[in-house]
Design a protein around this motif. Structure first.
Motif, PDB file in Angstrom:
ATOM      1  N   ALA A 150      -6.020 -15.898 -12.477  1.00  0.00           N
ATOM      2  CA  ALA A 150      -6.602 -14.622 -12.063  1.00  0.00           C
ATOM      3  C   ALA A 150      -5.875 -14.101 -10.839  1.00  0.00           C
ATOM      4  O   ALA A 150      -5.447 -14.882  -9.982  1.00  0.00           O
ATOM      5  N   VAL A 151      -5.724 -12.802 -10.785  1.00  0.00           N
ATOM      6  CA  VAL A 151      -5.217 -12.136  -9.591  1.00  0.00           C
ATOM      7  C   VAL A 151      -6.226 -11.066  -9.199  1.00  0.00           C
ATOM      8  O   VAL A 151      -6.979 -10.564 -10.041  1.00  0.00           O
ATOM      9  N   CYS A 152      -6.234 -10.754  -7.914  1.00  0.00           N
ATOM     10  CA  CYS A 152      -7.155  -9.722  -7.452  1.00  0.00           C
ATOM     11  C   CYS A 152      -6.502  -8.922  -6.343  1.00  0.00           C
ATOM     12  O   CYS A 152      -5.521  -9.352  -5.730  1.00  0.00           O
ATOM     13  N   LEU A 153      -7.077  -7.780  -6.110  1.00  0.00           N
ATOM     14  CA  LEU A 153      -6.689  -6.928  -4.993  1.00  0.00           C
ATOM     15  C   LEU A 153      -7.960  -6.644  -4.207  1.00  0.00           C
ATOM     16  O   LEU A 153      -8.987  -6.263  -4.791  1.00  0.00           O
ATOM     17  N   ILE A 154      -7.896  -6.888  -2.900  1.00  0.00           N
ATOM     18  CA  ILE A 154      -9.028  -6.571  -2.031  1.00  0.00           C
ATOM     19  C   ILE A 154      -8.516  -5.719  -0.876  1.00  0.00           C
ATOM     20  O   ILE A 154      -7.316  -5.672  -0.612  1.00  0.00           O
ATOM     21  N   GLN A 155      -9.435  -5.047  -0.206  1.00  0.00           N
ATOM     22  CA  GLN A 155      -9.046  -4.282   0.975  1.00  0.00           C
ATOM     23  C   GLN A 155     -10.164  -4.359   2.003  1.00  0.00           C
ATOM     24  O   GLN A 155     -11.327  -4.631   1.665  1.00  0.00           O
ATOM     25  N   VAL A 156      -9.790  -4.123   3.243  1.00  0.00           N
ATOM     26  CA  VAL A 156     -10.780  -4.084   4.311  1.00  0.00           C
ATOM     27  C   VAL A 156     -11.629  -2.844   4.100  1.00  0.00           C
ATOM     28  O   VAL A 156     -11.104  -1.756   3.816  1.00  0.00           O
ATOM     29  N   LYS A 157     -12.948  -3.010   4.217  1.00  0.00           N
ATOM     30  CA  LYS A 157     -13.845  -1.864   4.064  1.00  0.00           C
ATOM     31  C   LYS A 157     -13.598  -0.882   5.205  1.00  0.00           C
ATOM     32  O   LYS A 157     -13.399  -1.300   6.349  1.00  0.00           O
ATOM     33  N   PRO A 158     -13.601   0.410   4.881  1.00  0.00           N
ATOM     34  CA  PRO A 158     -13.383   1.410   5.950  1.00  0.00           C
ATOM     35  C   PRO A 158     -14.540   1.432   6.939  1.00  0.00           C
ATOM     36  O   PRO A 158     -15.621   1.060   6.676  1.00  0.00           O
TER      37      PRO A 158
END
Length: 158
Positions: A150-158
């Motif tokens: 599995a791969v994922c993309l996450i980001q810091v919440k604004p």
């Protein structure tokens, strides 16, 4: 933005339920492990934890702990989501690949996607699950076990 990758492998065993992506699939054998051995959810959990630099599922849910014996891996994935929320991350998408020779699981994939999306609070189009065989090669081809990536993309919440 951060990416994560997760890989999990479990052997098949008699007398176990086959649970993949939170879906119980009719099969003479299931995957063996300390928890319910849901190879897909374990790979997704590891990808998310890795993207957030929070270790891996072995760190958070050790196979030496009776607390996690035969636990439903959806519970573990929900906990991973809480950890990411606490650290201020938002999941953008997940892409996963199952590797198993049998049983055929194409008819269960959409239900797996729905389970993962619901558990993580994602839209269905943010979760991809695919499956392939190993063309009769290796332990997967001999139907001794199954794997998931599995791969994922996450980001810091604004």
């Amino acid at each position: 933005m951060r990416t994560g990758i997760g890989i999990d492998v479990h052997p098949f065993a008699e007398g176990r339920k086959l649970v993949i992506g939170g879906v119980e699939i009719p099969s003479a054998k299931g995957l063996d492990g300390h928890s319910d051995a849901d190879v897909l959810l374990h790979a997704v959990s590891d990808a998310l934890l890795g993207a957030a630099a929070l270790g891996d599922i072995g760190l958070h849910f050790p196979n030496t702990s009776q607390e996690f014996k035969d636990i439903d891996s959806m519970i573990l994935l929900k906990h991973v989501k809480k950890l990411l929320d606490k650290e201020g991350f938002r999941i953008v998408n997940i892409d996963a690949m199952l590797l198993l020779e049998a049983p055929k699981i194409a008819s269960y994939i959409n239900e797996m996607r729905k389970n993962i999306a619901r558990c993580l609070g994602l839209e269905l189009n943010a979760v991809s699950v695919k499956a392939t065989t190993n063309e009769k090669l290796g332990y997967i081809g001999r139907e001794e076990g199954a794997a998931a990536h599995a791969v994922c993309l996450i980001q810091v919440k604004p």
